[in-house]
Motif scaffolding. Structure first.
Motif, PDB file in Angstrom:
ATOM      1  N   ALA A  17       0.828  -1.213   0.000  1.00  0.00           N
ATOM      2  CA  ALA A  17       0.000   0.000   0.000  1.00  0.00           C
ATOM      3  C   ALA A  17       0.862   1.263   0.000  1.00  0.00           C
ATOM      4  O   ALA A  17       0.606   2.198  -0.773  1.00  0.00           O
ATOM      5  CB  ALA A  17      -0.931  -0.014   1.212  1.00  0.00           C
ATOM      6  N   ASN A  18       1.879   1.299   0.859  1.00  0.00           N
ATOM      7  CA  ASN A  18       2.716   2.497   0.934  1.00  0.00           C
ATOM      8  C   ASN A  18       3.563   2.679  -0.319  1.00  0.00           C
ATOM      9  O   ASN A  18       3.724   3.800  -0.809  1.00  0.00           O
ATOM     10  CB  ASN A  18       3.605   2.438   2.175  1.00  0.00           C
ATOM     11  N   LEU A  19       4.114   1.581  -0.848  1.00  0.00           N
ATOM     12  CA  LEU A  19       4.897   1.676  -2.083  1.00  0.00           C
ATOM     13  C   LEU A  19       4.032   2.144  -3.252  1.00  0.00           C
ATOM     14  O   LEU A  19       4.470   2.955  -4.075  1.00  0.00           O
ATOM     15  CB  LEU A  19       5.531   0.319  -2.405  1.00  0.00           C
ATOM     16  N   LEU A  20       2.808   1.641  -3.317  1.00  0.00           N
ATOM     17  CA  LEU A  20       1.898   2.036  -4.393  1.00  0.00           C
ATOM     18  C   LEU A  20       1.654   3.537  -4.381  1.00  0.00           C
ATOM     19  O   LEU A  20       1.751   4.207  -5.418  1.00  0.00           O
ATOM     20  CB  LEU A  20       0.572   1.279  -4.249  1.00  0.00           C
ATOM     21  N   LEU A  21       1.374   4.081  -3.193  1.00  0.00           N
ATOM     22  CA  LEU A  21       1.085   5.506  -3.108  1.00  0.00           C
ATOM     23  C   LEU A  21       2.336   6.359  -3.334  1.00  0.00           C
ATOM     24  O   LEU A  21       2.252   7.450  -3.914  1.00  0.00           O
ATOM     25  CB  LEU A  21       0.462   5.830  -1.750  1.00  0.00           C
ATOM     26  N   ILE A  22       3.493   5.872  -2.894  1.00  0.00           N
ATOM     27  CA  ILE A  22       4.743   6.603  -3.161  1.00  0.00           C
ATOM     28  C   ILE A  22       4.998   6.685  -4.663  1.00  0.00           C
ATOM     29  O   ILE A  22       5.353   7.745  -5.198  1.00  0.00           O
ATOM     30  CB  ILE A  22       5.927   5.923  -2.440  1.00  0.00           C
ATOM     31  N   PRO A  48       0.959   2.361   9.943  1.00  0.00           N
ATOM     32  CA  PRO A  48       1.412   2.141   8.559  1.00  0.00           C
ATOM     33  C   PRO A  48       0.350   1.559   7.646  1.00  0.00           C
ATOM     34  O   PRO A  48       0.410   1.753   6.431  1.00  0.00           O
ATOM     35  CB  PRO A  48       2.581   1.149   8.737  1.00  0.00           C
ATOM     36  N   ILE A  49      -0.637   0.828   8.211  1.00  0.00           N
ATOM     37  CA  ILE A  49      -1.739   0.320   7.390  1.00  0.00           C
ATOM     38  C   ILE A  49      -2.812   1.386   7.223  1.00  0.00           C
ATOM     39  O   ILE A  49      -3.358   1.585   6.131  1.00  0.00           O
ATOM     40  CB  ILE A  49      -2.355  -0.952   8.027  1.00  0.00           C
ATOM     41  N   PHE A  50      -3.100   2.077   8.310  1.00  0.00           N
ATOM     42  CA  PHE A  50      -4.202   3.036   8.333  1.00  0.00           C
ATOM     43  C   PHE A  50      -3.967   4.214   7.385  1.00  0.00           C
ATOM     44  O   PHE A  50      -4.875   4.609   6.645  1.00  0.00           O
ATOM     45  CB  PHE A  50      -4.391   3.542   9.769  1.00  0.00           C
ATOM     46  N   ASN A  51      -2.764   4.779   7.389  1.00  0.00           N
ATOM     47  CA  ASN A  51      -2.500   5.992   6.603  1.00  0.00           C
ATOM     48  C   ASN A  51      -2.707   5.810   5.104  1.00  0.00           C
ATOM     49  O   ASN A  51      -3.437   6.592   4.485  1.00  0.00           O
ATOM     50  CB  ASN A  51      -1.090   6.504   6.890  1.00  0.00           C
ATOM     51  N   PRO A  52      -2.070   4.813   4.463  1.00  0.00           N
ATOM     52  CA  PRO A  52      -2.278   4.693   3.016  1.00  0.00           C
ATOM     53  C   PRO A  52      -3.722   4.361   2.647  1.00  0.00           C
ATOM     54  O   PRO A  52      -4.225   4.850   1.629  1.00  0.00           O
ATOM     55  CB  PRO A  52      -1.324   3.555   2.606  1.00  0.00           C
ATOM     56  N   LEU A  53      -4.391   3.545   3.469  1.00  0.00           N
ATOM     57  CA  LEU A  53      -5.783   3.207   3.171  1.00  0.00           C
ATOM     58  C   LEU A  53      -6.683   4.431   3.347  1.00  0.00           C
ATOM     59  O   LEU A  53      -7.566   4.696   2.528  1.00  0.00           O
ATOM     60  CB  LEU A  53      -6.264   2.075   4.087  1.00  0.00           C
ATOM     61  N   MET A  54      -6.445   5.201   4.418  1.00  0.00           N
ATOM     62  CA  MET A  54      -7.272   6.374   4.687  1.00  0.00           C
ATOM     63  C   MET A  54      -7.089   7.432   3.607  1.00  0.00           C
ATOM     64  O   MET A  54      -8.062   7.954   3.054  1.00  0.00           O
ATOM     65  CB  MET A  54      -6.912   6.954   6.064  1.00  0.00           C
ATOM     66  N   TYR A  55      -5.842   7.751   3.281  1.00  0.00           N
ATOM     67  CA  TYR A  55      -5.593   8.777   2.277  1.00  0.00           C
ATOM     68  C   TYR A  55      -5.956   8.282   0.879  1.00  0.00           C
ATOM     69  O   TYR A  55      -6.434   9.046   0.042  1.00  0.00           O
ATOM     70  CB  TYR A  55      -4.127   9.214   2.316  1.00  0.00           C
ATOM     71  N   GLY A  56      -5.717   6.994   0.627  1.00  0.00           N
ATOM     72  CA  GLY A  56      -6.035   6.445  -0.679  1.00  0.00           C
ATOM     73  C   GLY A  56      -7.525   6.419  -0.965  1.00  0.00           C
ATOM     74  O   GLY A  56      -7.968   6.641  -2.094  1.00  0.00           O
ATOM     75  N   LEU A  57      -8.329   6.166   0.085  1.00  0.00           N
ATOM     76  CA  LEU A  57      -9.776   6.095  -0.092  1.00  0.00           C
ATOM     77  C   LEU A  57     -10.445   7.453   0.013  1.00  0.00           C
ATOM     78  O   LEU A  57     -11.438   7.721  -0.662  1.00  0.00           O
ATOM     79  CB  LEU A  57     -10.382   5.148   0.960  1.00  0.00           C
TER      80      LEU A  57
END
Length: 308
Positions: free
Chosen positions: A39-44, A282-291
């Motif tokens: 998730a974090n790599l995808l958003l980066i 680390p799980i919450f941030n990418p999911l929250m910002y991504g959604l």
């Protein structure tokens, strides 16, 4: 500095024999770690590759996601090994390296979140001056300070702790913690305690005061502004507020475990609380910002489903 301690290894006393259940716990954590990395790599990648996202807000987000990768990668592989192992010991040098990584991760996280609140404050309260206030050089300087200051500050903490004469080697946690090491000192660690109090005030209360001030100003503008202003503030501030609450929630339980005797709590609950601090943010941030953020959400769909 580390050789001056009286112990060559530490025993992590929070682990216990859980039989075959350790394989289930191992599977859960490795799944969490896989989600964190992907998730974090995808958003980066999305932020770096799309010029439309080369704005200050997304640069700070990219810094946040890099820190999530840093924190989880330096700690979770070690936890996976410890869960499957029958001997829960760690060398003194590796223990202090763990402390360094955990403290740096937490400090970078709170400073990064406070810088993001300052960025939202400028964007909502002073929209016309935003582009001239938040220049490329200023963004680069803020990100550099976000990363450089914690590594220097934590290095001083480790140098003080590693020079202590210790009269024990049992840490009642699933990984090494600075305060747990200081409590093992043979004498009163006055310098460590004074420095720890100073850094706590600087690193915790400083960003917290900035965050509270910026959100007070944002709320003031929202209540006196138009419906469009309120919608813009809500869309950009909701994920940030949720991230702040989640981080402080995990940090609160982590501090409780370090400062107070939690031996009366079930061991599985103590392990869960430690894992919450290391995995949920680390799980919450990418999911929250991504959604939550439409720009990132649409680009994620395009990248994943090949509709560029």
């Amino acid at each position: 500095m580390i050789n001056s301690t009286q112990v060559s290894y530490f025993t992590l006393g929070a682990y216990f024999d859980i039989g075959l259940f350790k394989y289930l716990l191992f599977t859960i954590i490795i799944c969490f770690y896989a989600v964190i990395v992907c998730a974090n790599l995808l958003l980066i990648v999305i932020i770096c590759m799309n010029r439309s996202l080369h704005e200050p807000m997304y640069r700070f987000l990219c810094s946040l996601f890099v820190n999530e990768l840093f924190g989880s990668t330096t700690m979770l592989p070690f936890l996976l090994v410890q869960i499957l192992s029958d001997i829960h010991t760690v060398s003194a040098s590796f223990c202090f390296l763990q402390i360094y990584c955990v403290f740096a991760y937490g400090t970078i996280e709170i400073i990064n979140l406070s810088v993001m609140s300052y960025d939202r404050y400028l964007a909502i309260c002073y929209p016309l001056q935003y582009n001239t206030s938040m220049t490329y050089n200023k963004v680069a300087m803020l990100i550099a300070l976000t990363w450089l200051f914690p590594f220097i500050e934590v290095a001083v903490t480790i140098s003080l702790s590693s020079s202590l004469q210790l009269c024990g080697n049992i840490i009642n946690k699933v990984y090494c913690d600075n305060y747990s090491v200081v409590k093992l000192a043979c004498s009163v660690a006055t310098v460590n305690n004074i420095y720890g109090l100073f850094i706590t005030c600087l690193v915790v209360f400083g960003p917290l005061i900035l965050i509270l001030y910026t959100y007070m100003m944002i709320l003031k503008v929202c209540f006196s502004g138009s419906k469009q202003t309120r919608q813009k503030a809500l869309s950009t501030c909701t994920p940030h507020l949720a991230s702040l609450i989640n981080f402080f929630f995990g940090s609160f339980f982590e501090i409780l475990q370090s400062r107070f005797d939690m031996s009366r709590l079930p061991v599985m609950l103590r392990i869960f609380l430690s894992l919450y601090f290391l995995t949920c943010q680390p799980i919450f941030n990418p999911l929250m910002y991504g959604l939550q953020m439409s720009k990132i959400r649409s680009l994620c769909k395009s990248l994943v489903f090949g509709k560029m």
